[in-house]
Motif scaffolding. Structure first.
Motif, PDB file in Angstrom:
ATOM      1  N   ASP A  55     -27.775 -16.356  22.466  1.00 60.08           N
ATOM      2  CA  ASP A  55     -28.804 -15.641  21.699  1.00 60.08           C
ATOM      3  C   ASP A  55     -28.223 -14.941  20.478  1.00 60.08           C
ATOM      4  OD1 ASP A  55     -30.766 -16.407  23.478  1.00 60.08           O
ATOM      5  OD2 ASP A  55     -30.707 -14.539  24.632  1.00 60.08           O
ATOM      6  N   SER A  56     -26.948 -14.555  20.564  1.00 63.46           N
ATOM      7  CA  SER A  56     -26.312 -13.869  19.439  1.00 63.46           C
ATOM      8  C   SER A  56     -25.969 -14.817  18.292  1.00 63.46           C
ATOM      9  CB  SER A  56     -25.027 -13.164  19.893  1.00 63.46           C
ATOM     10  OG  SER A  56     -23.983 -14.108  20.112  1.00 63.46           O
ATOM     11  N   GLY A  57     -25.897 -16.120  18.611  1.00 60.65           N
ATOM     12  CA  GLY A  57     -25.504 -17.104  17.599  1.00 60.65           C
ATOM     13  C   GLY A  57     -24.003 -17.176  17.395  1.00 60.65           C
ATOM     14  N   ALA A  58     -23.232 -16.491  18.232  1.00 61.59           N
ATOM     15  CA  ALA A  58     -21.778 -16.439  18.062  1.00 61.59           C
ATOM     16  C   ALA A  58     -21.123 -17.786  18.352  1.00 61.59           C
ATOM     17  CB  ALA A  58     -21.187 -15.381  18.984  1.00 61.59           C
ATOM     18  N   ASN A  59     -20.021 -18.025  17.667  1.00 61.24           N
ATOM     19  CA  ASN A  59     -19.171 -19.177  17.935  1.00 61.24           C
ATOM     20  C   ASN A  59     -17.916 -18.654  18.627  1.00 61.24           C
ATOM     21  OD1 ASN A  59     -17.888 -21.736  17.823  1.00 61.24           O
ATOM     22  ND2 ASN A  59     -16.869 -21.140  15.918  1.00 61.24           N
ATOM     23  N   PRO A 201     -24.402 -13.294  13.911  1.00 57.04           N
ATOM     24  CA  PRO A 201     -23.468 -14.342  14.348  1.00 57.04           C
ATOM     25  C   PRO A 201     -22.124 -14.219  13.647  1.00 57.04           C
ATOM     26  CG  PRO A 201     -25.590 -15.273  13.654  1.00 57.04           C
ATOM     27  CD  PRO A 201     -25.571 -13.852  13.198  1.00 57.04           C
ATOM     28  N   ASP A 202     -21.073 -14.587  14.347  1.00 60.09           N
ATOM     29  CA  ASP A 202     -19.738 -14.649  13.762  1.00 60.09           C
ATOM     30  C   ASP A 202     -18.859 -15.451  14.713  1.00 60.09           C
ATOM     31  OD1 ASP A 202     -17.351 -14.016  12.174  1.00 60.09           O
ATOM     32  OD2 ASP A 202     -18.580 -12.359  11.404  1.00 60.09           O
ATOM     33  N   THR A 203     -17.615 -15.636  14.333  1.00 64.33           N
ATOM     34  CA  THR A 203     -16.667 -16.379  15.160  1.00 64.33           C
ATOM     35  C   THR A 203     -15.758 -15.422  15.903  1.00 64.33           C
ATOM     36  OG1 THR A 203     -16.691 -18.303  13.682  1.00 64.33           O
ATOM     37  CG2 THR A 203     -14.784 -18.061  15.139  1.00 64.33           C
ATOM     38  N   VAL A 204     -15.572 -15.691  17.192  1.00 67.93           N
ATOM     39  CA  VAL A 204     -14.695 -14.880  18.040  1.00 67.93           C
ATOM     40  C   VAL A 204     -13.676 -15.800  18.695  1.00 67.93           C
ATOM     41  CG1 VAL A 204     -14.559 -13.268  19.978  1.00 67.93           C
ATOM     42  CG2 VAL A 204     -16.611 -13.302  18.518  1.00 67.93           C
ATOM     43  N   ASN A 205     -12.423 -15.386  18.690  1.00 68.47           N
ATOM     44  CA  ASN A 205     -11.358 -16.142  19.352  1.00 68.47           C
ATOM     45  C   ASN A 205     -10.834 -15.339  20.539  1.00 68.47           C
ATOM     46  OD1 ASN A 205     -11.253 -18.369  17.463  1.00 68.47           O
ATOM     47  ND2 ASN A 205     -10.315 -16.945  16.020  1.00 68.47           N
ATOM     48  N   ALA A 206     -10.764 -15.988  21.690  1.00 70.51           N
ATOM     49  CA  ALA A 206     -10.203 -15.364  22.894  1.00 70.51           C
ATOM     50  C   ALA A 206      -9.038 -16.223  23.364  1.00 70.51           C
ATOM     51  CB  ALA A 206     -11.254 -15.246  23.985  1.00 70.51           C
ATOM     52  N   VAL A 207      -7.896 -15.579  23.630  1.00 70.81           N
ATOM     53  CA  VAL A 207      -6.685 -16.313  24.011  1.00 70.81           C
ATOM     54  C   VAL A 207      -6.124 -15.737  25.303  1.00 70.81           C
ATOM     55  CG1 VAL A 207      -4.390 -17.062  23.310  1.00 70.81           C
ATOM     56  CG2 VAL A 207      -6.161 -16.690  21.566  1.00 70.81           C
ATOM     57  N   SER A 208      -5.910 -16.614  26.308  1.00 71.05           N
ATOM     58  CA  SER A 208      -5.223 -16.223  27.546  1.00 71.05           C
ATOM     59  C   SER A 208      -3.777 -16.677  27.451  1.00 71.05           C
ATOM     60  CB  SER A 208      -5.892 -16.882  28.759  1.00 71.05           C
ATOM     61  OG  SER A 208      -7.233 -16.480  28.876  1.00 71.05           O
ATOM     62  N   TYR A 209      -2.845 -15.784  27.748  1.00 67.95           N
ATOM     63  CA  TYR A 209      -1.423 -16.098  27.636  1.00 67.95           C
ATOM     64  C   TYR A 209      -0.814 -16.365  29.012  1.00 67.95           C
ATOM     65  CZ  TYR A 209      -2.064 -14.354  22.913  1.00 67.95           C
ATOM     66  OH  TYR A 209      -2.511 -14.177  21.632  1.00 67.95           O
ATOM     67  N   THR A 210       0.385 -16.886  29.009  1.00 72.06           N
ATOM     68  CA  THR A 210       1.093 -17.169  30.255  1.00 72.06           C
ATOM     69  C   THR A 210       1.194 -15.900  31.095  1.00 72.06           C
ATOM     70  OG1 THR A 210       2.399 -18.878  29.157  1.00 72.06           O
ATOM     71  CG2 THR A 210       3.228 -18.038  31.257  1.00 72.06           C
TER      72      THR A 210
END
Length: 217
Positions: A55-59, A201-210
């Protein structure tokens, strides 16, 4: 403006129409079908969170899922830029998990019940005694074999600047000897906090590390 009105309306409306599903979860718990109870609760909350993201339009880009252990529970430790961080974890990080969440969320009907069903605990950082009790509740949940998310900053940064970590955050790992999975979230504040509560809307990056062992921290 229309997107914002629609988002807030659906946030509450879609919660209220989950009430029959909430009753089903309660029946599973009463019948001591705990595996089905947790599986059902996580499925319903993850689905609700995914729809709020849509619904937020986020990527949302999620990287490093392969770094999350599949065969055991973990403690996720992440920065905290905005309210959407919880939805991102619920919908897109592939592991059943609870959260150490701010006490304000415990005031939202139905949402608070679903959160309790997936193992969330609510912390009041202004009350030291209550905070310690909450951390102990989270430790107990982890010792039962569940995973937990904690945001060590204790509150949203509402920006791309990380705040100071609060004391006690790493006790969840050191007291339970489970792996720590560090996670970074970049850009979630742009969806709401940057816009004074308006949804954009905007772009969000999520990163899981070792993952790390507690003693390595």
């Amino acid at each position: 403006m229309f997107r914002t009105i629609k988002w807030y309306f659906k946030f509450m409306f879609m919660l209220y129409i989950t009430y029959p599903k909430l009753r089903k979860a309660q029946n599973l718990f009463k019948n001591n079908e705990l595996d089905k109870f947790y599986e059902y609760s996580f499925y319903q909350t993850s689905n609700w969170a995914m729809n709020r993201i849509k619904d937020s339009g986020a990527n949302i880009n999620v990287y490093g899922k392969e770094n999350i252990p599949k065969d055991r529970n973990v403690v996720f430790i992440s920065n905290h830029q905005g309210d959407f961080d919880i939805a991102i974890f619920m919908a897109l990080i592939p592991k059943e998990k609870g959260f150490v969440a701010k006490i304000e969320l415990n005031k939202i009907p139905i949402l608070r019940t679903w959160m309790k069903y997936i193992g969330c605990v609510f912390i009041d950082r202004k009350d030291l005694k209550q905070s310690l009790k909450t951390i102990n509740e989270a430790i107990s949940f982890i010792k039962k074999g569940h995973s937990m998310v904690i945001f060590p900053e204790g509150t949203r940064s509402k920006s791309d600047t990380m705040g100071e970590f609060k004391a006690g955050s790493f006790k969840l790992a050191t007291k339970t000897n489970v792996p720590i999975v560090p996670v970074t979230i970049d850009g979630s504040y742009k969806l709401k906090e940057k816009n004074n509560g308006f949804i954009k809307p905007d772009t969000v990056n999520a990163v899981s590390y070792t993952h790390l062992r507690a003693h390595e921290t």
